[in-house]
Design a protein around this motif. Structure first.
Motif, PDB file in Angstrom:
ATOM      1  N   THR A 190       0.829  -1.200   0.000  1.00  0.00           N
ATOM      2  CA  THR A 190       0.000   0.000   0.000  1.00  0.00           C
ATOM      3  C   THR A 190       0.868   1.255   0.000  1.00  0.00           C
ATOM      4  OG1 THR A 190      -0.063   0.122   2.405  1.00  0.00           O
ATOM      5  CG2 THR A 190      -1.789  -1.205   1.327  1.00  0.00           C
ATOM      6  N   ALA A 191       0.211   2.398  -0.241  1.00  0.00           N
ATOM      7  CA  ALA A 191       0.927   3.680  -0.195  1.00  0.00           C
ATOM      8  C   ALA A 191       1.488   3.918   1.202  1.00  0.00           C
ATOM      9  CB  ALA A 191      -0.013   4.812  -0.607  1.00  0.00           C
ATOM     10  N   PHE A 192       0.751   3.564   2.245  1.00  0.00           N
ATOM     11  CA  PHE A 192       1.244   3.719   3.612  1.00  0.00           C
ATOM     12  C   PHE A 192       2.518   2.916   3.829  1.00  0.00           C
ATOM     13  CE2 PHE A 192       0.369   2.297   8.247  1.00  0.00           C
ATOM     14  CZ  PHE A 192       1.269   3.230   8.740  1.00  0.00           C
ATOM     15  N   GLU A 193       2.530   1.680   3.360  1.00  0.00           N
ATOM     16  CA  GLU A 193       3.729   0.859   3.508  1.00  0.00           C
ATOM     17  C   GLU A 193       4.910   1.461   2.746  1.00  0.00           C
ATOM     18  OE1 GLU A 193       2.750  -3.605   3.236  1.00  0.00           O
ATOM     19  OE2 GLU A 193       0.896  -2.602   2.595  1.00  0.00           O
ATOM     20  N   GLU A 194       4.650   2.040   1.583  1.00  0.00           N
ATOM     21  CA  GLU A 194       5.738   2.661   0.826  1.00  0.00           C
ATOM     22  C   GLU A 194       6.338   3.837   1.602  1.00  0.00           C
ATOM     23  OE1 GLU A 194       7.123   1.253  -1.443  1.00  0.00           O
ATOM     24  OE2 GLU A 194       5.811   0.405  -2.969  1.00  0.00           O
ATOM     25  N   HIS A 195       5.512   4.571   2.311  1.00  0.00           N
ATOM     26  CA  HIS A 195       6.031   5.675   3.119  1.00  0.00           C
ATOM     27  C   HIS A 195       6.894   5.148   4.271  1.00  0.00           C
ATOM     28  CE1 HIS A 195       4.424   9.491   1.602  1.00  0.00           C
ATOM     29  NE2 HIS A 195       3.418   8.765   1.140  1.00  0.00           N
ATOM     30  N   LEU A 196       6.510   4.038   4.844  1.00  0.00           N
ATOM     31  CA  LEU A 196       7.334   3.433   5.891  1.00  0.00           C
ATOM     32  C   LEU A 196       8.711   3.069   5.335  1.00  0.00           C
ATOM     33  CD1 LEU A 196       4.699   1.038   7.531  1.00  0.00           C
ATOM     34  CD2 LEU A 196       5.618   3.127   8.557  1.00  0.00           C
ATOM     35  N   VAL A 197       8.717   2.454   4.159  1.00  0.00           N
ATOM     36  CA  VAL A 197       9.988   2.046   3.549  1.00  0.00           C
ATOM     37  C   VAL A 197      10.817   3.276   3.202  1.00  0.00           C
ATOM     38  CG1 VAL A 197      11.052   0.842   1.610  1.00  0.00           C
ATOM     39  CG2 VAL A 197       8.992  -0.104   2.682  1.00  0.00           C
ATOM     40  N   ASP A 198      10.188   4.276   2.584  1.00  0.00           N
ATOM     41  CA  ASP A 198      10.902   5.502   2.240  1.00  0.00           C
ATOM     42  C   ASP A 198      11.561   6.120   3.471  1.00  0.00           C
ATOM     43  OD1 ASP A 198      10.044   5.182  -0.333  1.00  0.00           O
ATOM     44  OD2 ASP A 198       8.781   6.968  -0.395  1.00  0.00           O
ATOM     45  N   ALA A 199      10.772   6.282   4.519  1.00  0.00           N
ATOM     46  CA  ALA A 199      11.265   6.947   5.725  1.00  0.00           C
ATOM     47  C   ALA A 199      12.452   6.216   6.327  1.00  0.00           C
ATOM     48  CB  ALA A 199      10.137   7.068   6.753  1.00  0.00           C
ATOM     49  N   ALA A 200      12.464   4.898   6.225  1.00  0.00           N
ATOM     50  CA  ALA A 200      13.581   4.121   6.774  1.00  0.00           C
ATOM     51  C   ALA A 200      14.884   4.439   6.062  1.00  0.00           C
ATOM     52  CB  ALA A 200      13.280   2.626   6.673  1.00  0.00           C
ATOM     53  N   SER A 229       0.316  -2.946  12.277  1.00  0.00           N
ATOM     54  CA  SER A 229       0.564  -4.112  13.121  1.00  0.00           C
ATOM     55  C   SER A 229       0.894  -5.348  12.287  1.00  0.00           C
ATOM     56  CB  SER A 229      -0.666  -4.387  13.994  1.00  0.00           C
ATOM     57  OG  SER A 229      -0.494  -5.537  14.773  1.00  0.00           O
ATOM     58  N   THR A 230       0.263  -5.449  11.123  1.00  0.00           N
ATOM     59  CA  THR A 230       0.475  -6.621  10.266  1.00  0.00           C
ATOM     60  C   THR A 230       1.844  -6.634   9.611  1.00  0.00           C
ATOM     61  OG1 THR A 230      -1.907  -6.786   9.813  1.00  0.00           O
ATOM     62  CG2 THR A 230      -0.405  -7.844   8.241  1.00  0.00           C
ATOM     63  N   VAL A 231       2.301  -5.466   9.168  1.00  0.00           N
ATOM     64  CA  VAL A 231       3.525  -5.418   8.362  1.00  0.00           C
ATOM     65  C   VAL A 231       4.758  -4.992   9.159  1.00  0.00           C
ATOM     66  CG1 VAL A 231       2.161  -4.876   6.319  1.00  0.00           C
ATOM     67  CG2 VAL A 231       3.212  -3.004   7.617  1.00  0.00           C
ATOM     68  N   ARG A 232       4.571  -4.516  10.378  1.00  0.00           N
ATOM     69  CA  ARG A 232       5.688  -3.938  11.127  1.00  0.00           C
ATOM     70  C   ARG A 232       6.870  -4.899  11.265  1.00  0.00           C
ATOM     71  NH1 ARG A 232       6.366  -0.083  15.349  1.00  0.00           N
ATOM     72  NH2 ARG A 232       4.125   0.222  15.605  1.00  0.00           N
ATOM     73  N   ALA A 233       6.618  -6.091  11.751  1.00  0.00           N
ATOM     74  CA  ALA A 233       7.716  -7.014  12.052  1.00  0.00           C
ATOM     75  C   ALA A 233       8.547  -7.335  10.816  1.00  0.00           C
ATOM     76  CB  ALA A 233       7.171  -8.297  12.677  1.00  0.00           C
ATOM     77  N   SER A 234       7.888  -7.639   9.699  1.00  0.00           N
ATOM     78  CA  SER A 234       8.651  -8.012   8.502  1.00  0.00           C
ATOM     79  C   SER A 234       9.422  -6.820   7.946  1.00  0.00           C
ATOM     80  CB  SER A 234       7.709  -8.579   7.439  1.00  0.00           C
ATOM     81  OG  SER A 234       6.741  -7.624   7.041  1.00  0.00           O
ATOM     82  N   LEU A 235       8.803  -5.629   7.933  1.00  0.00           N
ATOM     83  CA  LEU A 235       9.504  -4.452   7.423  1.00  0.00           C
ATOM     84  C   LEU A 235      10.676  -4.069   8.323  1.00  0.00           C
ATOM     85  CD1 LEU A 235       6.676  -2.072   6.128  1.00  0.00           C
ATOM     86  CD2 LEU A 235       8.285  -3.431   4.782  1.00  0.00           C
ATOM     87  N   GLU A 236      10.477  -4.126   9.626  1.00  0.00           N
ATOM     88  CA  GLU A 236      11.555  -3.765  10.538  1.00  0.00           C
ATOM     89  C   GLU A 236      12.740  -4.714  10.385  1.00  0.00           C
ATOM     90  OE1 GLU A 236       9.252  -1.455  14.186  1.00  0.00           O
ATOM     91  OE2 GLU A 236       9.802  -3.567  14.440  1.00  0.00           O
ATOM     92  N   ALA A 237      12.451  -5.985  10.216  1.00  0.00           N
ATOM     93  CA  ALA A 237      13.539  -6.954  10.063  1.00  0.00           C
ATOM     94  C   ALA A 237      14.292  -6.721   8.752  1.00  0.00           C
ATOM     95  CB  ALA A 237      12.980  -8.374  10.107  1.00  0.00           C
ATOM     96  N   ARG A 238      13.557  -6.462   7.687  1.00  0.00           N
ATOM     97  CA  ARG A 238      14.199  -6.294   6.385  1.00  0.00           C
ATOM     98  C   ARG A 238      14.960  -4.984   6.279  1.00  0.00           C
ATOM     99  NH1 ARG A 238      12.310  -4.475   1.453  1.00  0.00           N
ATOM    100  NH2 ARG A 238      10.133  -4.452   2.093  1.00  0.00           N
ATOM    101  N   LEU A 239      14.425  -3.925   6.926  1.00  0.00           N
ATOM    102  CA  LEU A 239      15.018  -2.595   6.801  1.00  0.00           C
ATOM    103  C   LEU A 239      15.933  -2.244   7.965  1.00  0.00           C
ATOM    104  CD1 LEU A 239      11.735  -0.809   5.669  1.00  0.00           C
ATOM    105  CD2 LEU A 239      13.707  -1.300   4.217  1.00  0.00           C
ATOM    106  N   ASP A 240      16.049  -3.142   8.940  1.00  0.00           N
ATOM    107  CA  ASP A 240      16.850  -2.871  10.131  1.00  0.00           C
ATOM    108  C   ASP A 240      16.407  -1.556  10.763  1.00  0.00           C
ATOM    109  OD1 ASP A 240      18.776  -3.265  12.095  1.00  0.00           O
ATOM    110  OD2 ASP A 240      20.340  -2.237  10.959  1.00  0.00           O
ATOM    111  N   ALA A 241      15.113  -1.473  11.065  1.00  0.00           N
ATOM    112  CA  ALA A 241      14.520  -0.236  11.562  1.00  0.00           C
ATOM    113  C   ALA A 241      13.535  -0.536  12.677  1.00  0.00           C
ATOM    114  CB  ALA A 241      13.807   0.491  10.425  1.00  0.00           C
ATOM    115  N   ARG A 242      13.222   0.500  13.442  1.00  0.00           N
ATOM    116  CA  ARG A 242      12.193   0.414  14.488  1.00  0.00           C
ATOM    117  C   ARG A 242      11.248   1.582  14.278  1.00  0.00           C
ATOM    118  NH1 ARG A 242      14.325  -3.577  14.274  1.00  0.00           N
ATOM    119  NH2 ARG A 242      15.398  -4.827  15.852  1.00  0.00           N
TER     120      ARG A 242
END
Length: 535
Positions: A190-200, A229-242
């Motif tokens: 989603t667009a929201f998830e893309e913003h999470l990735v960008d910000a990291a 809540s659904t995507v946090r764990a996988s994105l944080e692990a892949r992007l090394d982010a919190r």
């Protein structure tokens, strides 16, 4: 007159929304007697209001960004409350039309010049390439229908219904942030998830924390929180982010009233005042309340897949670093003025304002007494600071960068929308059309002063820079008021620097078919993807 038009029940309802009575009375006065339109002097151009950075300036900004980001100074602020209704306008028009939407019928309409029919046909032809198509296929399966079969048979109405109606995906009623924008090997994003990735990639601090703040509607808060809540764990692990994500709503205290065409307060069928959302300028309170030191501001729909993020991330870092460099110089000038109020110190401050912050010194200040010159320099330096990316005009909508004449005759660089200009003034219309750059909402803002204290953003709003438009409610016409726009009048008294950035940083999604453009599709097999960032 305004006092006579408001009843005791009005005053109670105004108070219940957290609005100030005097603010409502001022709104009514503005609606009855609008302030003068914005006065353009000339378009900002490279070298005259728009800075074109040298390679050495870019490298210096990138180095500064590294230090500021590691210190945790950045937050990403994303307005994300609006529904995606306009994105699906053509599809809704066809779906809600009197004639069933079959391919044969739409082809007839399209050949006769019907733009909505053409858009729907483009949508239908592009179905295999949308990121939301697997979810759409599941919905149709639940309805005992086959997406591919309906597409082959030209039964487009059933496809539109599954996408748009409340029992289907309900996409037109959802905010853009919750729509599937891009396809990846492991599913849609989603667009929201893309913003999470960008910000990291450009706002992560030394402890790997990434802070974002989204403004959302109350009804969709659960959707955003659930997706996070659904995507946090996988994105944080892949992007090394919190991720540290905050949400807020547009406050009822920022709503505005309306008037009828005779200038009287507009009332609903029960005789109550009609309150309307105050526009994106109302989000200035949310920005101030985010607690940010430095805030990136970016629209929810301006995102790209991973393989195209390179220029976006690069220029975000450049703009952020440049802001910090400028802010450091401003803070140094203010500290010097606190210790040394000499003519030389004031002259240096005024020179900084002119050469680095595009803030010309009025002739009256040049000839003024020392105390007045000092007060002017301090007032102009102790302001919020913003650095704004500007892209070349390529037919995309958006406010443009202009030199604007203020109420006192001073010139300043501003982002100006078409609605701010007198439509009957041919000269101003010509100036508006002369702009070769426009605002893609690519801002980074400094919100604290040289002592580290939050600046009162409300003190720097041009309250006359409102938007007034004609709308309707219950079949009756009204004049509606929007507060000064977030990056227009709400930031009119900010120190402003415009910077040329490449068009690759601007990839908005205004209609659903924009998702079919190459910049929103996966890379073609064999395509060079060096422009991306590690995902």
């Amino acid at each position: 007159m305004a006092e006579e038009l408001l009843h005791d029940d009005d005053l109670r309802r105004i108070g219940d929304r957290g609005l100030a009575i005097e603010d409502v009375r001022r709104q009514l006065a503005v609606l009855r007697s609008p302030p003068p339109c914005t006065r353009l002097l000339r378009a900002c151009t490279p070298g005259d209001g728009i800075r074109v950075l040298s390679s050495s300036a870019v490298e210096a900004a990138l180095a500064t960004h590294v230090t500021a980001a590691a210190a945790g100074r950045f937050l990403c602020f994303v307005p994300a409350s609006g529904a995606a209704t306009r994105m699906f306008r053509a599809l809704l028009a066809v779906l809600e039309g009197e004639t069933p939407a079959t391919r044969a019928h739409l082809e007839q309409r399209a050949s006769a010049g019907d733009k909505d029919a053409r858009e729907v046909l483009e949508f239908a032809d592009g179905l295999p390439r949308f990121a939301f198509t697997p979810a759409l296929r599941d919905v149709m399966r639940q309805r005992r229908a086959d997406l591919d079969g309906c597409a082959r048979a030209g039964e487009i109405a059933s496809i539109l219904a599954a996408l748009l109606d409340r029992e289907g995906l309900d996409y037109a009623a959802l905010p853009k942030g919750l729509l599937a924008f891009h396809r990846y090997a492991d599913g849609a994003r989603t667009a929201f998830e893309e913003h999470l990735v960008d910000a990291a990639h450009y706002a992560r601090d030394g402890a790997r924390h990434v802070r974002l703040h989204l403004t959302v509607s109350e009804q969709h808060l659960a959707g955003f929180a659930g997706l996070l809540s659904t995507v946090r764990a996988s994105l944080e692990a892949r992007l090394d982010a919190r991720f540290e994500v905050g949400f807020s709503h547009q406050a009822p205290s920022t709503d505005t009233v309306a008037v009828d065409l005779a200038g009287a307060p507009f009332r609903d069928g029960d005789g109550h005042l009609l309150f309307r959302p105050g526009g994106h300028g109302a989000l200035l309170d949310n920005l101030a309340g985010s607690g940010a030191d430095l805030a990136y501001v970016k629209n929810i729909d301006n995102v790209v897949p991973d393989h195209l993020k390179g220029p976006v991330v690069h220029w975000k870092k450049v703009l952020g670093g440049l802001l910090v460099d400028l802010q450091d110089r401003v803070f140094a000038a203010l500290r010097r003025l606190e210790e040394d109020a000499s003519a030389a110190a004031v002259d240096a401050a005024l020179e900084l304002l002119e050469l680095e912050l595009d803030t010309p010194t009025p002739a009256g200040i040049r000839a003024a007494a020392p105390a007045e010159r000092l007060a002017h320099a301090r007032a102009k330096l102790v302001r919020p600071l913003r650095v704004c990316g500007m892209v070349r005009c390529e037919g995309d909508p958006g406010g443009g960068p202009f030199w604007v004449q203020g109420a006192t005759g001073d010139a300043s660089p501003q982002i100006v929308e078409t609605a701010q200009i007198d439509p009957d003034d041919a000269g101003q219309a010509a100036l508006l059309g002369s702009s070769t750059r426009f605002n893609p909402v690519d801002l980074v803002c400094g919100l604290r002063d040289h002592r580290g204290q939050p600046i009162d953003l409300a003190r720097h709003v041009d309250r006359d820079a409102v938007f007034i438009s004609e709308k309707s409610s219950g079949g009756r016409k009204l004049r509606a008021l929007e507060r000064p726009g977030l990056w227009n009048g709400s930031m009119a008294d900010w120190s402003t620097v415009f910077v040329e950035v490449p068009t690759a940083t601007f990839n908005p999604v205004k209609t659903v078919n924009d998702l079919l453009a190459p910049q929103h599709q996966p890379p073609v097999e064999g395509e060079v993807t060096a422009r991306g960032v590690p995902g």
